[in-house]
Write an enzyme that holds these catalytic residues in place. Structure first.
Site, PDB file in Angstrom:
ATOM      1  N   ALA A  18       0.836  -1.201   0.000  1.00 54.31           N
ATOM      2  CA  ALA A  18       0.000   0.000   0.000  1.00 54.31           C
ATOM      3  C   ALA A  18       0.868   1.246   0.000  1.00 54.31           C
ATOM      4  O   ALA A  18       1.377   1.664   1.034  1.00 54.31           O
ATOM      5  CB  ALA A  18      -0.924  -0.014   1.216  1.00 54.31           C
ATOM      6  N   PRO A  68      -5.239   8.770  -1.926  1.00 50.31           N
ATOM      7  CA  PRO A  68      -6.059   9.610  -2.805  1.00 50.31           C
ATOM      8  C   PRO A  68      -5.291  10.836  -3.321  1.00 50.31           C
ATOM      9  O   PRO A  68      -5.458  11.237  -4.464  1.00 50.31           O
ATOM     10  CB  PRO A  68      -7.230  10.027  -1.906  1.00 50.31           C
ATOM     11  CG  PRO A  68      -7.338   8.915  -0.905  1.00 50.31           C
ATOM     12  CD  PRO A  68      -5.934   8.432  -0.664  1.00 50.31           C
ATOM     13  N   THR A  91      -4.084  -3.580  -4.697  1.00 52.26           N
ATOM     14  CA  THR A  91      -4.260  -4.900  -5.311  1.00 52.26           C
ATOM     15  C   THR A  91      -4.254  -5.975  -4.223  1.00 52.26           C
ATOM     16  O   THR A  91      -3.430  -5.902  -3.298  1.00 52.26           O
ATOM     17  CB  THR A  91      -3.116  -5.146  -6.321  1.00 52.26           C
ATOM     18  OG1 THR A  91      -3.187  -4.128  -7.318  1.00 52.26           O
ATOM     19  CG2 THR A  91      -3.211  -6.509  -6.981  1.00 52.26           C
ATOM     20  N   GLU A 120       9.752  -5.217 -10.055  1.00 54.48           N
ATOM     21  CA  GLU A 120       8.299  -5.042 -10.206  1.00 54.48           C
ATOM     22  C   GLU A 120       7.970  -4.598 -11.633  1.00 54.48           C
ATOM     23  O   GLU A 120       7.034  -5.098 -12.256  1.00 54.48           O
ATOM     24  CB  GLU A 120       7.806  -4.001  -9.199  1.00 54.48           C
ATOM     25  CG  GLU A 120       6.307  -3.832  -9.229  1.00 54.48           C
ATOM     26  CD  GLU A 120       5.840  -2.486  -8.680  1.00 54.48           C
ATOM     27  OE1 GLU A 120       6.665  -1.733  -8.124  1.00 54.48           O
ATOM     28  OE2 GLU A 120       4.652  -2.196  -8.812  1.00 54.48           O
ATOM     29  N   GLU A 176       4.071   8.003 -18.235  1.00 54.54           N
ATOM     30  CA  GLU A 176       4.715   9.333 -18.174  1.00 54.54           C
ATOM     31  C   GLU A 176       5.878   9.303 -17.179  1.00 54.54           C
ATOM     32  O   GLU A 176       6.950   9.870 -17.436  1.00 54.54           O
ATOM     33  CB  GLU A 176       3.690  10.405 -17.769  1.00 54.54           C
ATOM     34  CG  GLU A 176       2.626  10.686 -18.824  1.00 54.54           C
ATOM     35  CD  GLU A 176       1.656   9.520 -19.010  1.00 54.54           C
ATOM     36  OE1 GLU A 176       1.318   8.847 -18.020  1.00 54.54           O
ATOM     37  OE2 GLU A 176       1.238   9.279 -20.163  1.00 54.54           O
TER      38      GLU A 176
HETATM   39  C1  LIG Z   1      -5.744  -1.670 -11.138  1.00 58.05           C
HETATM   40  C2  LIG Z   1      -4.792  -0.887 -10.285  1.00 58.05           C
HETATM   41  C3  LIG Z   1      -4.061  -1.544  -9.300  1.00 58.05           C
HETATM   42  C4  LIG Z   1      -3.195  -0.828  -8.473  1.00 58.05           C
HETATM   43  N1  LIG Z   1      -2.529  -1.476  -7.470  1.00 58.05           N
HETATM   44  C5  LIG Z   1      -1.802  -0.759  -6.555  1.00 58.05           C
HETATM   45  C6  LIG Z   1      -1.226  -1.387  -5.419  1.00 58.05           C
HETATM   46  O1  LIG Z   1      -1.321  -2.611  -5.226  1.00 58.05           O
HETATM   47  N2  LIG Z   1      -0.570  -0.624  -4.512  1.00 58.05           N
HETATM   48  C7  LIG Z   1      -0.434   0.718  -4.683  1.00 58.05           C
HETATM   49  O2  LIG Z   1       0.167   1.353  -3.819  1.00 58.05           O
HETATM   50  N3  LIG Z   1      -0.972   1.356  -5.756  1.00 58.05           N
HETATM   51  C8  LIG Z   1      -1.655   0.644  -6.691  1.00 58.05           C
HETATM   52  N4  LIG Z   1      -2.216   1.278  -7.792  1.00 58.05           N
HETATM   53  C9  LIG Z   1      -2.076   2.702  -7.920  1.00 58.05           C
HETATM   54  C10 LIG Z   1      -1.153   3.135  -9.046  1.00 58.05           C
HETATM   55  O3  LIG Z   1       0.171   2.809  -8.745  1.00 58.05           O
HETATM   56  C11 LIG Z   1      -1.370   4.638  -9.259  1.00 58.05           C
HETATM   57  O4  LIG Z   1      -2.680   4.807  -9.784  1.00 58.05           O
HETATM   58  C12 LIG Z   1      -0.336   5.254 -10.199  1.00 58.05           C
HETATM   59  O5  LIG Z   1       0.930   5.277  -9.596  1.00 58.05           O
HETATM   60  C13 LIG Z   1      -0.716   6.679 -10.632  1.00 58.05           C
HETATM   61  O6  LIG Z   1      -1.043   7.474  -9.533  1.00 58.05           O
HETATM   62  P1  LIG Z   1      -2.417   8.314  -9.545  1.00 58.05           P
HETATM   63  O7  LIG Z   1      -3.517   7.379  -9.880  1.00 58.05           O
HETATM   64  O8  LIG Z   1      -2.507   9.064  -8.276  1.00 58.05           O
HETATM   65  O9  LIG Z   1      -2.251   9.314 -10.768  1.00 58.05           O
HETATM   66  P2  LIG Z   1      -1.538  10.742 -10.691  1.00 58.05           P
HETATM   67  O10 LIG Z   1      -0.219  10.617 -10.049  1.00 58.05           O
HETATM   68  O11 LIG Z   1      -2.510  11.732 -10.141  1.00 58.05           O
HETATM   69  O12 LIG Z   1      -1.306  11.053 -12.234  1.00 58.05           O
HETATM   70  C14 LIG Z   1      -2.280  11.694 -13.078  1.00 58.05           C
HETATM   71  C15 LIG Z   1      -1.673  11.869 -14.458  1.00 58.05           C
HETATM   72  O13 LIG Z   1      -0.558  12.765 -14.363  1.00 58.05           O
HETATM   73  C16 LIG Z   1       0.560  12.149 -14.955  1.00 58.05           C
HETATM   74  N5  LIG Z   1       1.785  12.602 -14.301  1.00 58.05           N
HETATM   75  C17 LIG Z   1       2.156  12.439 -13.014  1.00 58.05           C
HETATM   76  N6  LIG Z   1       3.351  12.981 -12.798  1.00 58.05           N
HETATM   77  C18 LIG Z   1       3.777  13.483 -13.983  1.00 58.05           C
HETATM   78  C19 LIG Z   1       4.944  14.166 -14.432  1.00 58.05           C
HETATM   79  N7  LIG Z   1       5.943  14.428 -13.589  1.00 58.05           N
HETATM   80  N8  LIG Z   1       5.013  14.536 -15.712  1.00 58.05           N
HETATM   81  C20 LIG Z   1       4.004  14.285 -16.579  1.00 58.05           C
HETATM   82  N9  LIG Z   1       2.873  13.630 -16.221  1.00 58.05           N
HETATM   83  C21 LIG Z   1       2.763  13.238 -14.941  1.00 58.05           C
HETATM   84  C22 LIG Z   1       0.336  10.657 -14.764  1.00 58.05           C
HETATM   85  O14 LIG Z   1       1.128   9.913 -15.656  1.00 58.05           O
HETATM   86  C23 LIG Z   1      -1.136  10.579 -15.053  1.00 58.05           C
HETATM   87  O15 LIG Z   1      -1.341  10.556 -16.436  1.00 58.05           O
HETATM   88  C24 LIG Z   1      -3.043   0.564  -8.648  1.00 58.05           C
HETATM   89  C25 LIG Z   1      -3.760   1.218  -9.688  1.00 58.05           C
HETATM   90  C26 LIG Z   1      -4.619   0.502 -10.483  1.00 58.05           C
HETATM   91  C27 LIG Z   1      -5.378   1.225 -11.552  1.00 58.05           C
END
Ligand SMILES: Cc1cc2nc3c(=O)[nH]c(=O)nc-3n(C[C@H](O)[C@H](O)[C@H](O)COP(=O)(O)OP(=O)(O)OC[C@H]3O[C@@H](n4cnc5c(N)ncnc54)[C@H](O)[C@@H]3O)c2cc1C
Length: 375
Positions: A122, A126, A156, A240, A365
């Site tokens: 984890a 949010p 996950t 990973e 990205e």
């Molecule tokens: C099915 C699923 C399983 C998952 N499992 C796990 C898990 O087991 N454990 C866990 O901890 N997390 C898990 N995640 C979370 C996942 O790792 C995050 O959703 C991911 O890292 C992106 O973070 P965010 O959703 O907050 O998007 P954000 O960080 O808010 O990104 C929003 C957008 O901005 C872009 N962005 C961000 N930074 C930059 C930058 N510097 N330059 C340009 N663009 C940028 C991103 O690429 C994206 O397009 C899971 C997600 C999904 C969908």
């Protein structure tokens, strides 16, 4: 063509393929409807040596990364991206194995190998996904405990998990350098879980939210050193990301095989779909690009086995494999016509399930950022 695997890997592949055909595929649609894979599947997989395959006994099934690849590839090839074995085996268990004290390893790893205990990690919150230094989940030392408060999302295996590696801030003023890892048993008071989240794909995967309210974690559940969490995350990410790339490649290869069969069967304008030159070119391009990807990924795997896989190269592997997967699956779905869009054929599910691979484990990205900064 693949020189990475020995005879014992091949035998193991046959065994895993049978397990997937007999114990997973007949039930998979039902698990998708339920939004979760039953915990009993994990025990069955553990009994057959499919969990933590790369760790030595009694902490794992006693194989090597080649065995881990076999499990990853066979699940993906069979279009079962919702089964969460890889996070458990290739991420959570290695964290414990590489960073844990002997007591921590003895306490949790044998149970993870047998499938009695399901693991999750984890990190995401949010308000903190790509940018881990924005993590708000707080861990305060209080005598022989740490007290955790905060929230995690998209975890996950979350609903099934009995053990969760939680990333929390022990020193908020230090940002990413003030993060620590904790092994949190899911039955502790103060930890609650949301239901399996509603997603556009991977419906058999019990991804969920976690809530920590004055959660008291014994101090001996700190994993590694306090405030060294970010460095540990960086160290483990190459494996990973390669694991995700391997899933993407095997999944796309499996769907190409299925599409070849479909397009050889289906006739349009008096000819098989695959005999129209445009379609044959799409299939030829898919095969060529996947062959090139396979050679690169096998080389990355060899580098990982020899402990010299560079994080930048692992980022390239994840970026290339997941982006190619998205492009090819879209074309393969198109070759199915309307049936591609119906849930009766696996290609539609594959297309939706695959979308997550460009997001989790670091988005495309973020992979480009990592690669770009290294140039
Ligand atoms: C099915 C699923 C399983 C998952 N499992 C796990 C898990 O087991 N454990 C866990 O901890 N997390 C898990 N995640 C979370 C996942 O790792 C995050 O959703 C991911 O890292 C992106 O973070 P965010 O959703 O907050 O998007 P954000 O960080 O808010 O990104 C929003 C957008 O901005 C872009 N962005 C961000 N930074 C930059 C930058 N510097 N330059 C340009 N663009 C940028 C991103 O690429 C994206 O397009 C899971 C997600 C999904 C969908």
């Amino acid at each position: 063509m693949r020189t990475l695997f020995r005879d014992d890997h091949q035998l193991f592949r046959d065994q895993v393929r049978r397990f997937v055909e007999q114990r997973i595929l007949p039930h998979y649609q039902g698990w998708e409807r339920n939004g979760i894979t039953p915990a009993s599947l994990w025990r069955e997989a553990g009994a057959q040596g499919l969990l933590c395959p790369a760790l030595p006994a009694p902490y794992g099934a006693g194989g090597d990364f080649g065995h881990a690849m076999v499990v990853i590839e066979e699940l993906a090839r069979a279009n079962c991206l919702g089964i969460g074995f890889s996070i458990h085996s290739d991420m959570v268990a290695p964290y414990l194995y590489n960073l844990g004290t002997p007591a921590q390893k003895d306490r949790w790893l044998p149970a993870m190998a047998s499938g009695e205990l399901i693991g999750a990690i984890a990190m995401t919150e949010p308000g903190a996904g790509s940018d881990l230094k924005a993590i708000r989940c707080r861990a305060r030392r209080d005598g022989e405990h740490y007290v955790l408060d905060g929230q995690k999302t998209f975890i996950t295996n979350g609903v099934n998990a009995g053990l969760i590696i939680v990333v929390a801030s022990t020193e908020p003023d230090l940002g990413a350098r003030g993060l620590s890892l904790f092994c949190v048993e899911a039955n502790l008071p103060g930890l609650s879980k949301g239901p399996a989240m509603s997603k556009i794909g991977q419906h058999a995967q019990d991804t969920c939210e976690l809530f920590f309210d004055q959660l008291r974690v014994p101090a001996d559940c700190l994993l590694g050193e306090e405030n060294a969490g970010f460095e540990y995350l960086g160290r483990e990410l190459a494996r990973e990301r390669l694991a995700i790339a391997l899933r993407a490649a095997a999944h796309t290869e499996g769907m190409l095989e299925q599409t070849l069969a479909y397009t050889r069967e289906r006739k349009v304008f008096g000819k098989r779909v695959s005999d129209h030159q445009h379609n044959r070119f799409i299939l030829a391009d898919a095969r060529s690009r996947l062959t090139m990807l396979r050679v690169f990924l096998d080389d990355c795997a060899r580098q990982l086995i020899e402990e010299r896989l560079d994080p930048v190269v692992a980022a390239m592997a994840k970026l290339n494999a997941s982006e190619l997967q998205g492009q090819i699956l879209d074309q393969l779905l198109q070759l199915h016509g309307g049936y591609g869009y119906s849930s009766e054929y696996g290609i539609g599910r594959a297309w939706a399930d695959a979308r997550a691979l460009r997001i989790f484990g670091g988005t495309s990205e973020i992979m480009r950022e990592i690669i770009g900064r290294s140039l």
